[in-house]
Design a protein around this motif. Sequence first.
Motif, PDB file in Angstrom:
ATOM      1  N   UNK A  28     -25.156 105.796 107.683  1.00 10.31           N
ATOM      2  CA  UNK A  28     -26.050 105.674 108.943  1.00 10.31           C
ATOM      3  C   UNK A  28     -25.048 105.847 110.038  1.00 10.31           C
ATOM      4  N   UNK A  29     -25.474 106.460 111.220  1.00  8.19           N
ATOM      5  CA  UNK A  29     -24.792 106.266 112.364  1.00  8.19           C
ATOM      6  C   UNK A  29     -25.388 107.194 113.528  1.00  8.19           C
ATOM      7  N   UNK A  30     -25.156 106.961 114.792  1.00  7.72           N
ATOM      8  CA  UNK A  30     -25.751 107.756 115.788  1.00  7.72           C
ATOM      9  C   UNK A  30     -24.965 109.010 116.138  1.00  7.72           C
ATOM     10  N   UNK A  53     -17.638 107.828 108.031  1.00  8.64           N
ATOM     11  CA  UNK A  53     -18.227 106.609 107.247  1.00  8.64           C
ATOM     12  C   UNK A  53     -18.246 105.403 107.940  1.00  8.64           C
ATOM     13  N   UNK A  54     -18.331 105.364 109.174  1.00  6.71           N
ATOM     14  CA  UNK A  54     -18.351 104.281 110.093  1.00  6.71           C
ATOM     15  C   UNK A  54     -19.305 103.049 109.425  1.00  6.71           C
ATOM     16  N   UNK A 109     -25.964 111.064 102.538  1.00  7.40           N
ATOM     17  CA  UNK A 109     -25.320 110.274 101.296  1.00  7.40           C
ATOM     18  C   UNK A 109     -23.979 110.803 100.812  1.00  7.40           C
ATOM     19  N   UNK A 110     -23.016 110.043 101.008  1.00  2.15           N
ATOM     20  CA  UNK A 110     -21.859 110.465 100.713  1.00  2.15           C
ATOM     21  C   UNK A 110     -20.948 109.477  99.745  1.00  2.15           C
ATOM     22  N   UNK A 111     -20.354 110.144  98.868  1.00  2.00           N
ATOM     23  CA  UNK A 111     -19.779 109.124  97.887  1.00  2.00           C
ATOM     24  C   UNK A 111     -20.687 108.017  97.090  1.00  2.00           C
ATOM     25  N   UNK A 112     -21.911 108.409  96.877  1.00  2.00           N
ATOM     26  CA  UNK A 112     -23.146 107.629  96.359  1.00  2.00           C
ATOM     27  C   UNK A 112     -23.403 106.555  97.366  1.00  2.00           C
ATOM     28  N   UNK A 113     -22.972 106.654  98.568  1.00  2.00           N
ATOM     29  CA  UNK A 113     -23.638 105.369  99.733  1.00  2.00           C
ATOM     30  C   UNK A 113     -24.201 106.039 100.674  1.00  2.00           C
ATOM     31  N   UNK A 114     -25.221 105.440 101.026  1.00  2.00           N
ATOM     32  CA  UNK A 114     -26.213 105.788 102.208  1.00  2.00           C
ATOM     33  C   UNK A 114     -25.466 105.419 103.624  1.00  2.00           C
ATOM     34  N   UNK A 141     -15.394  99.552 107.632  1.00  2.00           N
ATOM     35  CA  UNK A 141     -14.691  99.292 106.337  1.00  2.00           C
ATOM     36  C   UNK A 141     -14.780  97.875 105.961  1.00  2.00           C
ATOM     37  N   UNK A 142     -15.385  97.030 107.013  1.00  2.00           N
ATOM     38  CA  UNK A 142     -15.498  95.588 106.756  1.00  2.00           C
ATOM     39  C   UNK A 142     -17.184  95.203 106.405  1.00  2.00           C
TER      40      UNK A 142
END
Length: 331
Positions: free
Chosen positions: A272-274, A282-283, A265-270, A304-305
């Motif tokens: 996910x990545x491999x 934050x891909x 959890x970074x900047x309130x966002x979940x 970012x999109x």
Amino acid sequence: MKKQTKKWFVAFIWILMTLALGSCSDEGNVRYADDAFIREFCGLPPATEENTMEPTEPEEPVEATQETAESTDEAQESMESTAETEVPSESTVEITEPTESTSETEETSESTSQETVTVPEIEKAPGDLELKNRIIGSWRSEPISVEAMVKEAVQGESWLVPYLTFDPEKLTVRVTMDFSDDGKAILNVEEKSYQDLMAYIKEAVSDGVLKYFESYVKALGLKLSVKQYLKMAGISIDSYVANVIEKSAGDLSIESMRYQCLFDVLDGKLCVSESAMGIYLRECYFEMELSDSQLELLQYFENGKEGNRPLGLDVKLPILLHKVPTWKGNN
């Protein structure tokens, strides 16, 4: 003067004849012509002391031949020694070949290049650690529509598509998401909901196949029912449908709906990545809302999109998940 010239000429002829006849052999025995034979052969008077010439053995040509042979041998030995000098020595070959230390160095460099790149320390916003701890655990979703996935899977049977009718509310599955405290996450399709989905797809495809054969029999102008035609043609409707579904099952298999990754959890966002670097950059991440018993994934972003295939699945957002085992919804 003429007589003197004639004598020298006769002597020259005699030497040539001596060499020529001396080279002839009979059963390996060398024969030499004597002086009387030469004079008789040339029509000359018998020999006198004045005109007698003793033949000499051709020693010089033989010596010359031996010297030539010796010089040839010396030349060959010289060429061989030169060739040996030009051929690289064993030590030279060993220098050009990679040594064990060189190969070990290369392997070390390769292994070093394959090592995981050190990820910089992630700076977290206030409250991120608390949110992550609240997410840790198991979550079960509300029914998620897979209508788009199913319709895409049956596109390969284009002849059947016009005869297929699906109920969107039955083209659903539930998923479970497990978040562990070591930063790993696993998304799975709930097995029971998957079995229910496939049973409904089989039913819908069977109806579509029957409609197809009804249209086919009618177009042929046959006064037969579909069942009579299928029996006459030796077609089993169950086997036929099973074959159609098998061709499309690659996009509908339960394995294709499983996803394993890292999370944070970074900047309130979940996020996910491999890979850990993917988390740091934050891909991929979800915007979310979290309460004690519910986790709602609102939007999905990739590089970012905004993306339309969260975790590689063709499903629509938002997705509502309930904390297990406190969730008390319908089965």
